[in-house]
Design a protein around this motif. Structure first.
Motif, PDB file in Angstrom:
ATOM      1  N   ILE A 151      40.952  43.300  37.457  1.00 46.99           N
ATOM      2  CA  ILE A 151      42.230  43.482  36.764  1.00 46.99           C
ATOM      3  C   ILE A 151      42.309  42.591  35.533  1.00 46.99           C
ATOM      4  N   LEU A 152      41.880  41.356  35.712  1.00 50.94           N
ATOM      5  CA  LEU A 152      41.963  40.387  34.615  1.00 50.94           C
ATOM      6  C   LEU A 152      41.136  40.858  33.423  1.00 50.94           C
ATOM      7  N   ILE A 153      39.938  41.304  33.688  1.00 50.31           N
ATOM      8  CA  ILE A 153      39.062  41.684  32.571  1.00 50.31           C
ATOM      9  C   ILE A 153      39.544  42.979  31.916  1.00 50.31           C
TER      10      ILE A 153
ATOM     11  N   VAL B 270      33.278  37.206  24.876  1.00 54.67           N
ATOM     12  CA  VAL B 270      33.186  35.799  25.268  1.00 54.67           C
ATOM     13  C   VAL B 270      34.165  35.491  26.401  1.00 54.67           C
ATOM     14  N   PHE B 271      35.411  35.957  26.244  1.00 51.50           N
ATOM     15  CA  PHE B 271      36.393  35.622  27.267  1.00 51.50           C
ATOM     16  C   PHE B 271      36.132  36.363  28.576  1.00 51.50           C
ATOM     17  N   SER B 272      35.640  37.590  28.498  1.00 51.85           N
ATOM     18  CA  SER B 272      35.297  38.308  29.721  1.00 51.85           C
ATOM     19  C   SER B 272      34.195  37.561  30.460  1.00 51.85           C
ATOM     20  N   ALA B 273      33.188  37.135  29.716  1.00 51.71           N
ATOM     21  CA  ALA B 273      32.084  36.406  30.326  1.00 51.71           C
ATOM     22  C   ALA B 273      32.595  35.113  30.943  1.00 51.71           C
ATOM     23  N   LEU B 274      33.483  34.438  30.226  1.00 52.58           N
ATOM     24  CA  LEU B 274      34.037  33.172  30.697  1.00 52.58           C
ATOM     25  C   LEU B 274      34.792  33.370  32.011  1.00 52.58           C
ATOM     26  N   ILE B 275      35.662  34.378  32.018  1.00 54.87           N
ATOM     27  CA  ILE B 275      36.448  34.653  33.223  1.00 54.87           C
ATOM     28  C   ILE B 275      35.524  34.981  34.385  1.00 54.87           C
ATOM     29  N   TYR B 276      34.537  35.811  34.103  1.00 57.91           N
ATOM     30  CA  TYR B 276      33.592  36.221  35.129  1.00 57.91           C
ATOM     31  C   TYR B 276      32.874  35.005  35.702  1.00 57.91           C
ATOM     32  N   TYR B 277      32.427  34.153  34.814  1.00 61.77           N
ATOM     33  CA  TYR B 277      31.668  32.972  35.220  1.00 61.77           C
ATOM     34  C   TYR B 277      32.544  32.055  36.068  1.00 61.77           C
ATOM     35  N   VAL B 278      33.753  31.761  35.596  1.00 64.18           N
ATOM     36  CA  VAL B 278      34.644  30.840  36.297  1.00 64.18           C
ATOM     37  C   VAL B 278      34.990  31.373  37.685  1.00 64.18           C
TER      38      VAL B 278
END
Lengths: 441, 310
Positions: free
Chosen positions: B231-233, B292-300
């Protein structure tokens, strides 16, 4: 929805560019002032494609041109809404593919096309500007710096101030146009009249509905347009407009409406607003159609009158222009010639539609036959003919549409007290800079 | 001989099948190359040129546009607006959807007419953006819009308030429309997520005497993480491309308060001098931000998951 819309946008954007990128454009042909008038070349195709942004022109072509002429080719009229018009037209002109042979342009961006290499100099196909009885300002708009005549119009759109007779009688003590005009003859008098009306009506009636109503008048009064020799310029009149706009807003002399909003239309049928600045078409398509209150059925028709107001101005107008490199030159010439110079057609059209025309011969002939009941018998045609003489279109530029929009935003911010004048002007300049990095500042 | 022959035959048969597979995939591949890959590459190419207005020739200028756009107040303001509006819409949206999803999947609550409610929550998503924008525009109209009239009638306001001249006002309205449009769909996805959790976990926790809140925070939420990540992404991707509602509502005003990144892209390409190069550069920057932010969210989120499982 969001995704599809943005994707669609990207496609539209890209394909319009692809269109530009792939094809060679016709080289601009050098034309000097001494161009000899020649005949248009014969048609090479079998369809004349006409692009326009309203169905007005479509109606004229279908109801008059095609009916009265025996044509050996088809006319295809494409109506593209004004907000998409330029983004559709530009790539078509750039690529020359699926491009119109004749297209209509509106005052707010007409110059952009006249100054481009995509429009044909009408002098080269036998229309000599000095010999045609078309109003000077209409020709001026379509004339480039090199003296080329790039387009013509069948209409002229001088603007007037329309006011309510009953309210004028009540608050100003006079109601006839010749008595009211002196009270509104310049912006100082207009302001005083606004104060009187507000005072005597206890704030029930405002002299204008929206501040946007008189920006057109003020801009027409400028010495210089937004762009002078590729340099962005703010005429002193603009600051004056901001000042007087602020004064009107602060002192509650407007009805606080946005132009074209429900409130703006609604006060045409009630007593909240004393009058409107509108051009020729505004009388027929804006005032007349909104004079009746939808709920109560009361109508203000017959209670209106028109005067020039503080300054002559014009608003809108449609010009016809021919694409450079069209294969239907003769047909395009015939169409433009018929719609703008054929006096027989124009006379019929003026009588049937009431539209105000740019052809002075026709205007002279028909102007005394009008007496509009909506204006309590006033002859609007003769008055417009008088007003059209005072119009000066030299401040017009091809980027007016966008720059005006950017300015109106800051005018609102300033007059509503959100910003001071310096900040508003600075934001304005900065947003113009962002939109037009190609200009000098 | 016999053996090789039959092998050959079989091999031929298999090869034929995969041929069909490729054939069926061709329309997609052509569509993808033509309508997705090519435009993307063309956009990226454009961002390195100075193509604008009538021009037709690509003139390469290197990274100039990128350097310029990162110092461009108008673009940065548009980015800021996008994040503000997205945040104002997404946080309440997730919270409300979570609460609703919790209620609707709770066996103890048993809400009547569950299907009807789900349909009602989802309904705003079906209405087109254009209708919504017009609806809210006239609802909050000035000075005689219904909201103003109601507020004055109940003495909340003394005189009409011009919502669309107030920066926070307009942002809240845009964020609310986004919230109202999307909480239904988020809610349905979360419901599916919660129902996918093994019910024996809830039962076990209940038997052990865990409170509802404990069950929710310690079982439901951690196990919902993959769905929340999704949902977030998707919401971030959609939110960064926000265009229709703010554009149709006020066109970006008042004073550019709801001019989002996409509206900036649009304005650069279709108004003013038609600066296709700026438009393309802004699009690419938006793409990078989303990536970048999708990757960041995914990683976190995944890092958390590893910790939990450990």
């Amino acid at each position: 929805m969001k995704r599809t819309l943005s994707l669609l946008l990207v496609f539209v954007m890209l394909f319009s560019l692809v269109g530009c990128g792939n094809t060679a454009t016709p080289e601009p042909t050098e034309k000097q002032a001494e161009t000899v008038a020649t005949e248009p070349t014969a048609n090479k195709g079998d369809t004349l494609v006409v692009w326009t942004f309203t169905d007005e022109l479509k109606g004229i072509i279908e109801n008059y041109y095609e009916k009265n002429n025996d044509l050996d080719y088809k006319i295809e009229v494409v109506v593209v809404p004004n907000e998409n018009y330029q983004s559709k037209l530009d790539p078509a002109l750039g690529s020359g593919k699926a491009a119109p042979d004749v297209f209509a342009v509106e005052a707010a961006y007409a110059k952009k096309y006249f100054n481009s290499k995509y429009t044909k100099d009408l002098r080269t196909i036998g229309i000599e500007p000095t010999e045609i009885p078309v109003m000077q300002y209409v020709k001026d708009v379509a004339t480039t710096e090199n003296g080329e005549l790039k387009g013509l119009s069948w209409q002229a759109t001088p603007g007037a101030y329309f006011y309510r007779r009953s309210l004028a009688e009540k608050y100003l003590g006079v109601s006839e146009p010749e008595d009211v005009q002196p009270l509104l003859a310049d912006f100082d008098k207009f302001y005083n009249a606004a104060l009187t009306i507000k005072e005597k009506s206890n704030g029930e009636t405002a002299i204008i509905s929206s501040l946007g109503d008189f920006t057109k008048v003020f801009k027409a009064d400028r010495g210089e347009g937004w762009i002078v020799d590729n340099k962005f310029t703010i005429d002193p009149k603009i600051e004056e407009l901001m000042e007087i706009g602020k004064k009107f807003t602060d002192e509650g002399l407007t009805n606080d409406a946005e132009q074209w909003s429900e409130t703006w239309f609604a006060s045409m049928s009630n007593d909240e607003v004393f009058g409107y600045f509108l051009p020729t078409w505004g009388l027929h398509y804006v005032l007349k159609t909104n004079a009746e209150n939808a709920n109560s059925g009361d109508t203000t028709a017959g209670d209106w009158a028109m005067v020039q107001g503080p300054a002559p101005y014009f608003w809108g107008g449609t010009w016809l222009t021919m694409r450079e490199g069209t294969e239907m030159e003769q047909a395009a010439y015939d169409l433009i010639n018929y719609l703008t110079l054929n006096e027989e057609f124009l006379t019929t059209y003026a009588k049937e539609s009431g539209d105000f025309l740019a052809n002075m011969n026709v205007v002279e002939n028909v102007k005394d036959t009008y007496a509009d009941e909506f204006l309590a018998g006033q002859n609007q045609y003769a008055m417009f003919a008088e007003m059209a003489k005072g119009i000066d279109a030299t401040t017009m530029t091809g980027s007016d549409l966008d720059i005006d929009e950017l300015f109106d935003e800051q005018l609102k911010a300033y007059t509503k007290g959100e910003k001071n004048k310096e900040d508003a002007l600075e934001s304005f300049t900065s947003s113009v800079k962002d939109a037009f990095p190609n200009l000098d500042y | 001989m016999e053996l090789t022959k039959s092998k050959k035959k079989r091999k031929g048969g298999i090869a034929n099948y995969s041929k069909y597979g490729q054939m069926f995939a061709i329309p997609f591949i052509i569509g993808f190359l033509l309508f997705q890959l090519y435009p993307i590459i063309y956009t990226i190419t454009l961002s390195f040129t100075d193509l604008a207005g009538w021009e037709t020739e690509l003139n390469f200028v290197g990274f100039k546009n990128y350097i310029h756009i990162l110092h461009n107040d108008h673009f940065l303001r548009a980015l800021k607006n996008t994040w503000i509006i997205w945040g104002m819409n997404f946080i309440p949206q997730l919270l409300v959807a979570l609460i609703l999803a919790k209620w609707f999947t709770d066996n103890a609550v048993k809400i009547k007419g569950e299907g009807m409610f789900k349909a009602i929550f989802y309904l705003p998503n079906i209405i087109t953006a254009a209708s919504l924008a017009i609806l809210f525009n006239s609802l909050f109209g000035f000075p005689h819009g219904p909201i103003n009239q109601i507020l004055i009638h109940f003495d909340v306001l003394q005189e009409p308030f011009e919502f669309f001249r107030s920066k926070p006002g307009t942002r809240i309205i845009v964020a609310f429309i986004q919230f109202w449009r999307w909480y239904g769909s988020t809610f349905i996805i979360l419901c599916a997520g919660i129902m996918g959790i093994n019910p024996s976990l809830f039962e076990a926790a209940k038997i052990d005497g865990a409170s509802d809140w404990k069950i929710f925070t310690n079982i439901t939420l951690p196990l919902l993480k993959p769905i929340t990540l999704y949902i977030l992404i998707t919401s971030l991707v959609g939110g960064m491309q926000m265009f229709d509602i703010p554009f149709l509502l006020t066109g970006g005003g008042p004073d550019y308060a709801v001019e989002t990144g996409m509206i900036y892209v649009y304005n650069q390409a279709f108004t003013g001098n038609r600066n296709f190069f700026m438009s393309a550069t802004a699009s690419v920057v938006l793409l990078l931000i989303i990536m970048v932010f999708s990757a960041l969210i995914y990683y976190v989120m995944n890092k958390d998951k590893r910790k939990v499982s450990r």
